[in-house]
Design an enzyme around this catalytic site. Structure first.
Site, PDB file in Angstrom:
ATOM      1  N   ASP A  36     -10.483  -3.885  -5.534  1.00  0.00           N
ATOM      2  CA  ASP A  36      -9.628  -2.957  -4.135  1.00  0.00           C
ATOM      3  C   ASP A  36     -10.755  -1.445  -4.607  1.00  0.00           C
ATOM      4  O   ASP A  36     -10.294  -0.953  -5.712  1.00  0.00           O
ATOM      5  CB  ASP A  36      -8.445  -2.147  -4.401  1.00  0.00           C
ATOM      6  CG  ASP A  36      -7.824  -2.046  -3.450  1.00  0.00           C
ATOM      7  OD1 ASP A  36      -8.248  -1.358  -3.233  1.00  0.00           O
ATOM      8  OD2 ASP A  36      -5.921  -2.191  -3.635  1.00  0.00           O
TER       9      ASP A  36
ATOM     10  N   HIS B 234      -8.409  -4.386  -0.562  1.00  0.00           N
ATOM     11  CA  HIS B 234      -6.862  -3.967  -0.213  1.00  0.00           C
ATOM     12  C   HIS B 234      -6.121  -4.224   0.334  1.00  0.00           C
ATOM     13  O   HIS B 234      -4.646  -4.820   0.355  1.00  0.00           O
ATOM     14  CB  HIS B 234      -6.808  -2.421   0.009  1.00  0.00           C
ATOM     15  CG  HIS B 234      -5.742  -1.878  -0.112  1.00  0.00           C
ATOM     16  ND1 HIS B 234      -5.232  -0.651  -1.079  1.00  0.00           N
ATOM     17  CD2 HIS B 234      -5.144  -1.231   1.009  1.00  0.00           C
ATOM     18  CE1 HIS B 234      -4.501  -0.916  -1.315  1.00  0.00           C
ATOM     19  NE2 HIS B 234      -4.301  -0.468   0.466  1.00  0.00           N
TER      20      HIS B 234
ATOM     21  N   SER C 213       1.148  -1.111  -0.180  1.00  0.00           N
ATOM     22  CA  SER C 213       0.056   0.182  -0.104  1.00  0.00           C
ATOM     23  C   SER C 213       1.133   1.131   0.174  1.00  0.00           C
ATOM     24  O   SER C 213       1.431   1.637  -0.784  1.00  0.00           O
ATOM     25  CB  SER C 213      -1.491  -0.050   1.397  1.00  0.00           C
ATOM     26  OG  SER C 213      -2.130   1.165   0.711  1.00  0.00           O
TER      27      SER C 213
HETATM   28  C1  MLT Z   1      -1.381   5.544  -0.694  1.00  0.00           C
HETATM   29  O1  MLT Z   1      -1.852   7.233  -0.007  1.00  0.00           O
HETATM   30  O2  MLT Z   1      -0.252   5.876  -0.318  1.00  0.00           O
HETATM   31  C2  MLT Z   1      -2.696   5.093  -0.759  1.00  0.00           C
HETATM   32  O3  MLT Z   1      -3.346   5.943  -0.974  1.00  0.00           O
HETATM   33  C3  MLT Z   1      -2.973   3.945  -0.879  1.00  0.00           C
HETATM   34  C4  MLT Z   1      -2.840   4.472   0.955  1.00  0.00           C
HETATM   35  O4  MLT Z   1      -2.117   3.789   2.023  1.00  0.00           O
HETATM   36  O5  MLT Z   1      -3.361   3.741   2.073  1.00  0.00           O
END
Ligand code: MLT
Length: 206
Positions: A156, A187, A106
């Site tokens: 996701d 996700h 992520s």
């Molecule tokens: C981010 O902010 O890098 C992406 O939206 C993924 C997350 O951290 O939720």
């Protein structure tokens, strides 16, 4: 003396020359991905920093203005700061700089993608779970010898598949050898992701 610039981090020595650079998701810590790192490659050393940006108390690797909308200036600065940390940690812990594989989930996958785009000399390869296109660099990097595996979630709600595909296109057009897999998940990370990434890492040559 500790590596400078410093991050709160864990380092676990390995039995092989490979080091996994573990990059956690929003709200994670330097301890989160240690078990995953051992599972992906039991012989590799593990270097696991904690993101320095706090969003409502949750550590991240760079600032965002909203979900999926990134503060690009901060992202560039944080990418360079992380790259400089990896260089100094490599010296401190006697890590082989040509054998560093980023493993990011992520937000951690997004800063790993940014490392490839802005500081490609840092990484030999990458395992990116639920990554998106973090930025478009002014000049394309030379990613000719880089091997990158990306795992997306077909359902996701945070990372649209189209965005992950844009990242894949940019990496491929910069010369990287990219494998992309979509899993029947959201996700969250699944055992199917981990198994496929394990298999890829076992066969990985760079
Ligand atoms: C981010 O902010 O890098 C992406 O939206 C993924 C997350 O951290 O939720």
């Amino acid at each position: 003396m500790r590596p400078q610039p410093d991050f709160i981090h864990e380092f676990v020595p390995g039995k092989s020359v490979r080091t996994l650079l573990l990059l956690h998701g929003t709200g994670g810590s330097e301890r989160d991905l240690i078990p995953l790192g051992h599972e992906l490659d039991p012989n590799a050393a593990l270097l696991s920093p904690r993101g320095k940006v706090l969003e409502h108390g949750m550590p991240r690797f760079f600032r965002r203005l909203a979900e999926g909308v990134f503060d690009l200036e901060d992202l560039q600065e944080r990418t360079n700061e992380l790259a400089d940390f990896v260089i100094s940690a490599a010296k401190h812990y006697e890590i082989d700089k040509g054998q560093i594989v980023a493993v990011g989930y992520s937000n951690g996958a997004n800063i790993a993608a940014s490392l490839f785009l802005l500081r490609p000399e840092i990484l030999a390869a990458g395992i990116l779970f639920r990554a998106m296109l973090p930025l478009v660099p002014e000049t394309k990097p030379n990613l000719n010898s880089k091997r990158i595996w990306i795992g997306g979630g077909a359902h996701d709600p945070i990372v649209p598949a189209s965005n992950t595909k844009e990242l894949v296109e940019l990496l491929r057009s910069s010369g990287a050898d990219v494998t992309i897999r979509f899993f029947q998940s959201g996700h969250e990370l699944t055992s199917a992701d981990v198994n496929a990434a394990c298999e890829y890492l076992t066969r990985l040559r760079y």
